[in-house]
Motif scaffolding. Structure first.
Motif, PDB file in Angstrom:
ATOM      1  N   GLY A  22      39.570  52.259  38.764  1.00 35.59           N
ATOM      2  CA  GLY A  22      38.705  51.050  39.960  1.00 35.59           C
ATOM      3  C   GLY A  22      39.120  49.279  39.171  1.00 35.59           C
ATOM      4  O   GLY A  22      40.007  49.361  38.228  1.00 35.59           O
ATOM      5  N   ALA A  23      38.137  48.161  39.375  1.00 30.32           N
ATOM      6  CA  ALA A  23      38.610  47.276  38.272  1.00 30.32           C
ATOM      7  C   ALA A  23      37.701  46.027  38.644  1.00 30.32           C
ATOM      8  O   ALA A  23      36.628  46.499  39.597  1.00 30.32           O
ATOM      9  N   SER A  24      37.190  45.231  38.143  1.00 32.37           N
ATOM     10  CA  SER A  24      35.951  44.167  37.570  1.00 32.37           C
ATOM     11  C   SER A  24      36.133  42.853  38.971  1.00 32.37           C
ATOM     12  O   SER A  24      37.508  43.092  39.376  1.00 32.37           O
ATOM     13  N   PRO A  25      35.370  42.836  39.352  1.00 29.80           N
ATOM     14  CA  PRO A  25      35.341  41.660  40.344  1.00 29.80           C
ATOM     15  C   PRO A  25      36.419  40.516  40.224  1.00 29.80           C
ATOM     16  O   PRO A  25      36.776  39.579  40.834  1.00 29.80           O
ATOM     17  N   ASP A  26      35.858  40.268  38.655  1.00 34.44           N
ATOM     18  CA  ASP A  26      37.310  38.904  38.530  1.00 34.44           C
ATOM     19  C   ASP A  26      38.241  39.337  38.867  1.00 34.44           C
ATOM     20  O   ASP A  26      39.331  38.807  39.242  1.00 34.44           O
ATOM     21  N   GLN A  27      38.712  40.840  38.148  1.00 36.17           N
ATOM     22  CA  GLN A  27      40.657  41.246  38.497  1.00 36.17           C
ATOM     23  C   GLN A  27      40.803  41.343  39.573  1.00 36.17           C
ATOM     24  O   GLN A  27      41.787  40.258  40.321  1.00 36.17           O
ATOM     25  N   LEU A  28      39.626  41.400  40.799  1.00 33.34           N
ATOM     26  CA  LEU A  28      39.324  41.302  42.237  1.00 33.34           C
ATOM     27  C   LEU A  28      40.429  40.606  42.523  1.00 33.34           C
ATOM     28  O   LEU A  28      40.932  39.801  43.932  1.00 33.34           O
ATOM     29  N   GLU A  29      39.445  39.531  42.204  1.00 38.83           N
ATOM     30  CA  GLU A  29      39.676  38.110  42.874  1.00 38.83           C
ATOM     31  C   GLU A  29      40.572  37.238  42.719  1.00 38.83           C
ATOM     32  O   GLU A  29      41.117  36.811  43.406  1.00 38.83           O
ATOM     33  N   ARG A  30      41.232  37.592  41.238  1.00 38.58           N
ATOM     34  CA  ARG A  30      42.278  36.652  40.921  1.00 38.58           C
ATOM     35  C   ARG A  30      43.931  37.933  41.778  1.00 38.58           C
ATOM     36  O   ARG A  30      43.963  37.075  42.541  1.00 38.58           O
ATOM     37  N   LEU A  31      43.301  38.848  42.063  1.00 36.39           N
ATOM     38  CA  LEU A  31      44.709  39.298  43.156  1.00 36.39           C
ATOM     39  C   LEU A  31      44.511  38.931  43.995  1.00 36.39           C
ATOM     40  O   LEU A  31      45.554  38.956  45.671  1.00 36.39           O
ATOM     41  N   ILE A  32      42.981  38.718  45.023  1.00 33.53           N
ATOM     42  CA  ILE A  32      43.155  38.572  46.275  1.00 33.53           C
ATOM     43  C   ILE A  32      43.583  37.245  46.188  1.00 33.53           C
ATOM     44  O   ILE A  32      44.842  36.295  47.257  1.00 33.53           O
ATOM     45  N   ARG A  33      43.246  36.576  45.528  1.00 35.37           N
ATOM     46  CA  ARG A  33      43.316  34.874  45.570  1.00 35.37           C
ATOM     47  C   ARG A  33      45.008  34.451  45.742  1.00 35.37           C
ATOM     48  O   ARG A  33      45.252  33.524  45.777  1.00 35.37           O
TER      49      ARG A  33
END
Length: 162
Positions: free
Chosen positions: A148-159
């Motif tokens: 898994g990953a935290s929402p912050d980690q995911l958001e950085r990757l998505i951005r």
């Protein structure tokens, strides 16, 4: 207790998935797989989503951490879907009734796909849950996050892919 039970059931998933294929390499174009939409109809993955950034959650109802991850991706989906993000929840080989019952307790609006025969999990090298795959707009693997990953980690990757 639920987390402990998830770890006991993990070997069963590995056997059921027969994960003999190696995980995809970062930068590799992912293979096409025919899946079924939970809402109905078929979809050729990832062709149907070409041109979009894809955040893919592989999940099963016994995975204690999967529920939280699926819920935490909803705000990301709402925030970035108009900019080209598609979030997909891909269930691994569970009966439709099990999926229906599990989804009833979630408030997610993104698509749920069924990997009923386990072809996608084998071809993508899924061997444990939770696992998240992030694909770029050309259908290449950008990141794989086992555990898994935290929402912050995911958001950085998505951005970084927008």
């Amino acid at each position: 207790m639920t987390r402990w039970l998830s770890w006991l059931l993990l070997p069963l998933l590995l056997t059921a998935c027969d994960a003999t294929d190696q995980p995809l390499a970062i930068g590799q174009e992912v293979p096409a797989v025919d899946l079924v939409r939970f809402a109905g109809g078929g979809v050729q993955f990832p062709v149907a989503y070409r041109g979009r950034v894809l955040l893919i959650h592989f999940w099963a109802d016994w995975c204690a951490l999967c529920r939280e991850e699926l819920q935490e991706s909803e705000p990301l989906y709402r925030r970035y879907r108009d900019r080209g993000l598609e979030v997909l929840a891909i269930n691994l080989q569970q009966p439709r009734e099990t999926v229906r019952a599990y989804l009833a307790g979630l408030d997610i609006s993104y698509p749920v796909l069924l990997d009923s025969g386990g072809e996608m999990s084998r071809r993508y090298g899924v061997s444990a849950l939770p696992v998240i795959y992030l694909l770029d707009r050309r259908g290449r693997l950008h990141a794989r996050m086992l555990g898994g990953a935290s929402p912050d980690q995911l958001e950085r990757l998505i951005r970084s892919l927008m």
